[in-house]
Design a protein around this motif. Structure first.
Motif, PDB file in Angstrom:
ATOM      1  N   MET A  46      11.912  10.633   1.821  1.00  0.00           N
ATOM      2  CA  MET A  46      11.183   9.701   0.951  1.00  0.00           C
ATOM      3  C   MET A  46       9.692   9.813   1.236  1.00  0.00           C
ATOM      4  O   MET A  46       9.200   9.319   2.255  1.00  0.00           O
ATOM      5  CB  MET A  46      11.663   8.268   1.180  1.00  0.00           C
ATOM      6  N   GLU A  47       9.001  10.521   0.363  1.00  0.00           N
ATOM      7  CA  GLU A  47       7.555  10.629   0.466  1.00  0.00           C
ATOM      8  C   GLU A  47       6.919   9.623  -0.483  1.00  0.00           C
ATOM      9  O   GLU A  47       7.151   9.702  -1.691  1.00  0.00           O
ATOM     10  CB  GLU A  47       7.083  12.046   0.106  1.00  0.00           C
ATOM     11  N   LYS A  54       7.785  -0.405   3.275  1.00  0.00           N
ATOM     12  CA  LYS A  54       8.489  -1.303   4.194  1.00  0.00           C
ATOM     13  C   LYS A  54      10.010  -1.110   4.117  1.00  0.00           C
ATOM     14  O   LYS A  54      10.751  -2.044   3.802  1.00  0.00           O
ATOM     15  CB  LYS A  54       8.122  -2.758   3.907  1.00  0.00           C
ATOM     16  N   PRO A  55      10.486   0.078   4.419  1.00  0.00           N
ATOM     17  CA  PRO A  55      11.919   0.335   4.281  1.00  0.00           C
ATOM     18  C   PRO A  55      12.753  -0.486   5.261  1.00  0.00           C
ATOM     19  O   PRO A  55      12.392  -0.644   6.429  1.00  0.00           O
ATOM     20  CB  PRO A  55      12.033   1.836   4.570  1.00  0.00           C
ATOM     21  N   GLN A 315       8.036   8.520   4.614  1.00  0.00           N
ATOM     22  CA  GLN A 315       8.257   7.260   5.312  1.00  0.00           C
ATOM     23  C   GLN A 315       9.634   7.179   5.954  1.00  0.00           C
ATOM     24  O   GLN A 315       9.806   6.523   6.973  1.00  0.00           O
ATOM     25  CB  GLN A 315       8.009   6.087   4.358  1.00  0.00           C
ATOM     26  N   TYR A 316      10.640   7.842   5.362  1.00  0.00           N
ATOM     27  CA  TYR A 316      11.938   7.931   6.028  1.00  0.00           C
ATOM     28  C   TYR A 316      12.694   9.126   5.484  1.00  0.00           C
ATOM     29  O   TYR A 316      12.416   9.637   4.400  1.00  0.00           O
ATOM     30  CB  TYR A 316      12.761   6.646   5.864  1.00  0.00           C
ATOM     31  N   THR A 317      13.652   9.586   6.260  1.00  0.00           N
ATOM     32  CA  THR A 317      14.556  10.664   5.870  1.00  0.00           C
ATOM     33  C   THR A 317      15.967  10.195   6.188  1.00  0.00           C
ATOM     34  O   THR A 317      16.227   9.712   7.303  1.00  0.00           O
ATOM     35  CB  THR A 317      14.240  11.960   6.635  1.00  0.00           C
ATOM     36  N   VAL A 318      16.890  10.311   5.225  1.00  0.00           N
ATOM     37  CA  VAL A 318      18.221   9.728   5.386  1.00  0.00           C
ATOM     38  C   VAL A 318      19.287  10.724   4.980  1.00  0.00           C
ATOM     39  O   VAL A 318      19.105  11.519   4.051  1.00  0.00           O
ATOM     40  CB  VAL A 318      18.347   8.424   4.559  1.00  0.00           C
ATOM     41  N   GLN A 326      28.971   7.001   7.670  1.00  0.00           N
ATOM     42  CA  GLN A 326      27.850   6.914   8.594  1.00  0.00           C
ATOM     43  C   GLN A 326      26.552   7.179   7.824  1.00  0.00           C
ATOM     44  O   GLN A 326      26.510   8.042   6.938  1.00  0.00           O
ATOM     45  CB  GLN A 326      27.977   7.955   9.709  1.00  0.00           C
ATOM     46  N   VAL A 327      25.515   6.446   8.169  1.00  0.00           N
ATOM     47  CA  VAL A 327      24.199   6.660   7.562  1.00  0.00           C
ATOM     48  C   VAL A 327      23.223   6.983   8.686  1.00  0.00           C
ATOM     49  O   VAL A 327      22.936   6.138   9.535  1.00  0.00           O
ATOM     50  CB  VAL A 327      23.721   5.421   6.787  1.00  0.00           C
ATOM     51  N   TYR A 328      22.738   8.224   8.708  1.00  0.00           N
ATOM     52  CA  TYR A 328      21.803   8.673   9.735  1.00  0.00           C
ATOM     53  C   TYR A 328      20.400   8.706   9.135  1.00  0.00           C
ATOM     54  O   TYR A 328      20.220   9.043   7.959  1.00  0.00           O
ATOM     55  CB  TYR A 328      22.168  10.074  10.214  1.00  0.00           C
ATOM     56  N   TYR A 329      19.393   8.409   9.964  1.00  0.00           N
ATOM     57  CA  TYR A 329      18.030   8.405   9.440  1.00  0.00           C
ATOM     58  C   TYR A 329      17.025   8.527  10.578  1.00  0.00           C
ATOM     59  O   TYR A 329      17.346   8.302  11.750  1.00  0.00           O
ATOM     60  CB  TYR A 329      17.761   7.116   8.654  1.00  0.00           C
ATOM     61  N   PHE A 330      15.811   8.907  10.216  1.00  0.00           N
ATOM     62  CA  PHE A 330      14.668   8.737  11.108  1.00  0.00           C
ATOM     63  C   PHE A 330      13.475   8.353  10.260  1.00  0.00           C
ATOM     64  O   PHE A 330      13.474   8.535   9.034  1.00  0.00           O
ATOM     65  CB  PHE A 330      14.390   9.982  11.971  1.00  0.00           C
ATOM     66  N   THR A 331      12.445   7.800  10.896  1.00  0.00           N
ATOM     67  CA  THR A 331      11.317   7.236  10.175  1.00  0.00           C
ATOM     68  C   THR A 331      10.025   7.931  10.567  1.00  0.00           C
ATOM     69  O   THR A 331       9.972   8.734  11.500  1.00  0.00           O
ATOM     70  CB  THR A 331      11.200   5.728  10.434  1.00  0.00           C
ATOM     71  N   ASP A 332       8.956   7.584   9.826  1.00  0.00           N
ATOM     72  CA  ASP A 332       7.677   8.240  10.039  1.00  0.00           C
ATOM     73  C   ASP A 332       7.075   7.924  11.398  1.00  0.00           C
ATOM     74  O   ASP A 332       6.263   8.698  11.913  1.00  0.00           O
ATOM     75  CB  ASP A 332       6.686   7.859   8.932  1.00  0.00           C
ATOM     76  N   ASP A 333       7.430   6.801  12.007  1.00  0.00           N
ATOM     77  CA  ASP A 333       6.833   6.427  13.281  1.00  0.00           C
ATOM     78  C   ASP A 333       7.645   6.888  14.485  1.00  0.00           C
ATOM     79  O   ASP A 333       7.205   6.733  15.623  1.00  0.00           O
ATOM     80  CB  ASP A 333       6.633   4.910  13.346  1.00  0.00           C
TER      81      ASP A 333
END
Length: 373
Positions: A46-47, A54-55, A315-318, A326-333
């Protein structure tokens, strides 16, 4: 050959840089992988570089009462009670606004920006009770249906009309990818006020132009291949490629949606065979990692209530594992992968929506590696 004075050259480079930043700020890339066990793994980066979306991760119970956004003339839109519980990445701390959702049947929907082409069905006051906004489309379908085929039928019955999204000041120009655990997938777009459902898809999506244009554009890249081109003989001289990767010569490297579509297709088609579960998620993140877009800038003219982003436009990748829920993700920070296990949700007893911020907050958690003496 044309030569530019130094000051004009600097200006030209700055202009091109500004253009690339503007394009990158509204870029999203979707890829769906299939494991060797047949499991389906849709996901996206998600760019959004204009402001902090604010995800969060929200869980909505069965039976939840939904209301569409207010119609253009102030009338109430459609209202419905959810048949399925669902969860996903919510945006702007607002109930009903999702970027990505999965329901308890494994139906997944991913929302991507579609500027310059999205034009919804004309609003008809007589059909207000059957009308929803483009962003309501996600929650309506996820809460009501279990399969892509059910979504196709329902999409033809409901009206998606141009309702202003407050954070943008105009109707959100979006299109949606819908998939289910069987591997069925469609792309839903509204162009020139008409519905278009693309049932022949390849598990890749970006932004504008329309989906069929992207598929046509693929024909310009038939030369791409996952192995090196062989050496050739030229007047008795053997000429070989310079380094590894000659099979992908001509792969576009810019950030425009058409180029990302080609690049994502190439990476998907050359992905290693995975077994499913987290093994496929790892490959998914490896591919989506190619589309992480850094963007450090100051947006000082944002509307009240919106904040500039802190780290970058991705801002995030999912990644969704629909077989194991299962829902895996990481964020920009923080690049550390985290997950939500939807099997731990008791849909039978859940009665109220729940939300957690997607970002952890505070400093990133870093694991220190030490040598044993």
């Amino acid at each position: 050959m044309t030569y530019f004075p130094a000051n004009k050259l600097v200006f030209a480079i700055a202009a091109l840089t500004s253009l690339s930043v503007a394009l990158a700020a509204e870029a999203c890339t979707y890829v769906r992988l299939t494991g060797a066990d047949g499991s389906q793994h849709p996901g996206r980066s998600m760019e959004w570089g204009t402001f902090d979306i604010k995800p969060g991760f929200s869980v909505i119970p069965r039976g939840h009462e939904h209301s569409a956004m207010t119609m253009p003339d102030g009338a109430d839109g459609a209202e419905w009670s959810g048949k399925y519980g669902y969860a996903g990445v919510s945006l702007l701390e607002r109930e009903g606004l999702f970027g990505d959702v999965i329901n308890e049947a494994g139906l997944v929907m991913n929302l991507l920006y579609f500027p310059g082409f999205a034009e919804y069905q004309p609003y008809d006051p007589a059909q207000a009770e059957n009308s929803i906004s483009a962003t309501d489309y996600m929650t309506y379908m996820a809460s009501q249906f279990a399969t892509v085929q059910e979504v196709i039928e329902a999409t033809r019955d409901v009206r998606v009309v141009p309702v202003v999204e407050p954070s943008l000041g105009f109707a959100a120009p979006v299109h949606v990818v819908v998939s289910d655990p069987s591997g069925d997938e469609i792309v839903v777009e509204y162009i020139n006020g008409e519905l278009h459902i693309f049932e022949e898809t390849i598990g890749v999506m970006t932004n504008s132009p329309p989906y069929d244009w992207h598929l046509t554009n693929l024909r310009n890249y038939l030369n791409l291949r996952p192995v090196n081109w062989p050496d050739i003989e030229v007047e008795g001289l053997t000429v070989g490629g310079i380094g590894y990767g000659t099979g992908l010569l001509g792969l576009p490297g810019d950030y425009t949606p058409p180029s990302r579509f080609i690049r994502a297709t190439a990476y998907k088609e050359t992905a290693r065979e995975t077994q499913g579960a987290y093994d496929t998620t790892l490959e998914h993140f490896r591919i989506l990692g190619h589309f992480q877009l850094p963007l450090e800038t100051d947006f000082s003219d944002l509307p009240d209530g919106l904040d500039p982003i802190s780290y970058g436009s991705t801002q995030y990748t999912v990644s969704f594992d629909t077989s194991n829920m299962q829902v895996y993700y990481f964020t920009d920070d923080e690049a550390r992968v985290r997950k939500f296990d939807l099997k731990k949700i008791d849909w039978d007893t859940l009665s109220e929506p729940m939300t957690k911020p997607l970002r952890r907050g505070g400093p990133p958690q870093v694991e220190e590696v030490v040598f044993d003496n």
